[in-house]
Write an enzyme that holds these catalytic residues in place. Structure first.
Site, mmCIF file in Angstrom:
data_model
loop_
_atom_site.group_PDB
_atom_site.id
_atom_site.type_symbol
_atom_site.label_atom_id
_atom_site.label_comp_id
_atom_site.label_asym_id
_atom_site.label_seq_id
_atom_site.Cartn_x
_atom_site.Cartn_y
_atom_site.Cartn_z
ATOM 1 N N SER A 36 -49.081 21.299 -2.987
ATOM 2 C CA SER A 36 -49.410 22.346 -3.956
ATOM 3 C C SER A 36 -50.908 22.339 -4.208
ATOM 4 O O SER A 36 -51.633 21.476 -3.718
ATOM 5 C CB SER A 36 -48.659 22.114 -5.261
ATOM 6 O OG SER A 36 -49.333 21.117 -6.011
ATOM 7 N N LYS A 37 -51.333 23.312 -4.988
ATOM 8 C CA LYS A 37 -52.772 23.449 -5.249
ATOM 9 C C LYS A 37 -53.375 22.181 -5.840
ATOM 10 O O LYS A 37 -54.545 21.904 -5.669
ATOM 11 C CB LYS A 37 -52.999 24.604 -6.212
ATOM 12 C CG LYS A 37 -52.939 25.931 -5.520
ATOM 13 C CD LYS A 37 -53.374 27.029 -6.448
ATOM 14 C CE LYS A 37 -52.998 28.372 -5.859
ATOM 15 N NZ LYS A 37 -52.878 29.405 -6.850
ATOM 16 N N ARG A 38 -52.530 21.451 -6.566
ATOM 17 C CA ARG A 38 -53.043 20.237 -7.200
ATOM 18 C C ARG A 38 -53.478 19.178 -6.165
ATOM 19 O O ARG A 38 -54.272 18.302 -6.443
ATOM 20 C CB ARG A 38 -51.981 19.639 -8.121
ATOM 21 C CG ARG A 38 -52.377 19.752 -9.581
ATOM 22 C CD ARG A 38 -51.255 19.307 -10.463
ATOM 23 N NE ARG A 38 -50.117 20.191 -10.327
ATOM 24 C CZ ARG A 38 -48.858 19.800 -10.400
ATOM 25 N NH1 ARG A 38 -48.564 18.536 -10.579
ATOM 26 N NH2 ARG A 38 -47.887 20.670 -10.297
#
Ligand code: GLU
Length: 461
Positions: free
Chosen positions: A239-241
């Site tokens: 994910s973007k994290r």
């Protein structure tokens, strides 16, 4: 001929997982002298946008993955889909279903209460009565009610789906006439001649439905390769994290396309223990049948390592071109190659390389205070003056030799002279080899900078 395709839905930017799928499809087509096609799956008007389509095309351009022919837009193919829906209706392989939404909801609820799998009960499959009034019908395909849908996936091996478990007469055209997702994918792949479908394994459950459509329309079923998702280092979905997932964030962070493509090709495929692959080698060696059937994890250090590798090894000329994206224009600089070579060993990304170049070429506006405190005193200024005197007289351009002569004369260590020169020339005590910096700046500029530095030191005294 091998024909592959990449078929993104333009709902946002191009995801690096998508780029990997595209890369695999591209490599396989190129290796076989086949075709690699790009199809934009833009039928969902609510979720799709033109900007997203543009973003995907821009990402493709950046990576240099060239596709064959024109881009195909599903939104422009409505007539074609209609033709094939009509064909299936005429041949009795599909039928109108007049169930209202309420009826469908009711059926679903009853099935759930009875702990059954919610599915269409086929009530209009063989209907030959008078249709109810005021209902716009959907079109459903006659799916097999028994048996299995089997195919040999190039990555996952033998796949079997029991018709009873997964299939019902699914809708191929909604009441408003718009065709559904699996229908258009199958029709397009078939009409585009795609015979090797390489895609994410999140589409695996769509494949039996698409196979039913292929069979109903008499199309040849392609070879499927379902590739596992990219996970993060904890084994969860990326994910973007976990870092950037948008392909176009990578150039912004100073990554070269060579590094990203090399990184992606290895994420799920390998060739012995080779880590470095040029695009040519990838085309030569990649084999979709060797794609790892278990998911691979994104490893940011590996990407950094690859990026540093390409910065160290790509031709200076190429990096000079790439640096234009960082607003660095050095193609006319007499020492451009030395400039690159003196900095590339220590640059992890193009931004660092660009900063290194600026730190040499831009005249220092200020001098690093700590460095001045540590390395500059009256003695250092005298040495700098002596250095400038020698440099002024120098004719042969052997700057390392010149420095050595001064060091020998005073019997001092290299840093005693090198650090003051560095500070005077670049404002900081970290820079590539001093001899290189002098050569890059040239005699005149070096003399001027040293003089300016000495002047500013004396002024502050
Ligand atoms: N449009 C689909 C997606 O973006 C891909 C469809 C396919 O590859 O069959 O996930």
């Amino acid at each position: 001929m091998v024909v592959t395709r990449f078929a993104p839905s333009p709902t946002g930017y191009l995801h690096i997982g998508g780029l990997r799928t595209a890369l695999y499809s591209y490599l396989w087509a190129r290796q076989n002298g086949g075709k690699f096609l790009l199809r934009i799956e833009d039928t969902d008007e609510k979720r799709n946008s033109l900007e997203a389509t543009k973003a995907i095309e821009a990402a493709f351009k950046w990576c240099g993955l060239d596709y064959d022919g024109e881009v195909i837009y599903q939104s422009q193919r409505k007539e074609i889909y209609k033709k094939y829906i009509d064909k299936l209706l005429e041949e009795g392989k599909a039928y109108y279903c007049y169930m209202s939404k309420e009826e469908l909801d009711h059926l679903r609820q009853k099935q759930l209460e009875n702990k059954e799998r919610p599915k269409y009960d086929g009530r209009y499959r063989d209907f030959d009565g008078t249709p109810p009034e005021g209902i716009l019908p959907a079109v459903r395909i006659k799916a097999p009610t028994k048996g299995e849908i089997c195919f040999e996936d190039g990555v996952k091996g033998q796949m079997k789906f029991r018709a009873e478990d997964i299939l019902d007469d699914f809708i191929i055209a909604r009441a408003d006439g718009t065709p559904t997702y699996n229908f258009v994918v199958a029709v397009d792949d078939a009409l585009m001649g795609v015979n090797h479908v390489i895609r994410g394994d999140d589409h695996l459950s769509n494949t039996p439905k698409q196979i039913i459509i292929y069979e109903a329309l008499g199309f040849k079923i392609p070879k499927f390769f379902h590739i596992p998702m990219i996970l993060n280092e904890e084994g969860k979905k990326l994910s973007k994290r976990d870092g950037a997932t948008n392909v176009m964030d990578y150039p912004k962070m100073g990554y070269l396309k060579e590094a990203l493509l090399n990184f992606l090709v290895r994420l799920g495929w390998s060739h012995k223990d080779q880590e470095i692959f040029s695009l040519r080698e990838m085309i030569e060696l990649f084999n979709p049948y060797e794609i790892n059937s278990s998911a691979s994890a994104f490893n940011a250090q590996k990407l950094d390592w690859l990026n540093a590798h390409y910065i160290k090894t790509l031709p200076a000329k190429y990096l000079i071109e790439e640096l234009k994206k960082e607003d660095i224009f050095i193609e006319n600089h007499p020492e451009k190659e030395l400039l690159i070579d003196s900095l590339r060993q220590r640059s992890k990304n193009m931004i660092e390389l660009a900063m290194g170049i600026k730190s040499i070429l831009d005249e220092p506006k200020e001098y690093d205070e700590k460095a001045v405190k540590k390395f500059i005193n009256e003695e250092a200024i005298l040495l700098l003056e002596e250095f400038n005197g020698e440099l002024l007289r120098d004719e042969d351009g052997d700057y390392d030799g010149l420095l050595k002569r001064i060091l020998a004369k005073h019997e001092i260590g290299f840093g005693k002279l090198a650090q003051p020169i560095r500070i005077a020339l670049t404002g900081s005590s970290v820079s590539p080899s001093v001899g290189d910096v002098i050569a890059i700046l040239g005699k005149k500029e070096t003399l001027k900078r040293v003089e300016n530095f000495n002047k500013s030191f004396k002024e502050t005294k």
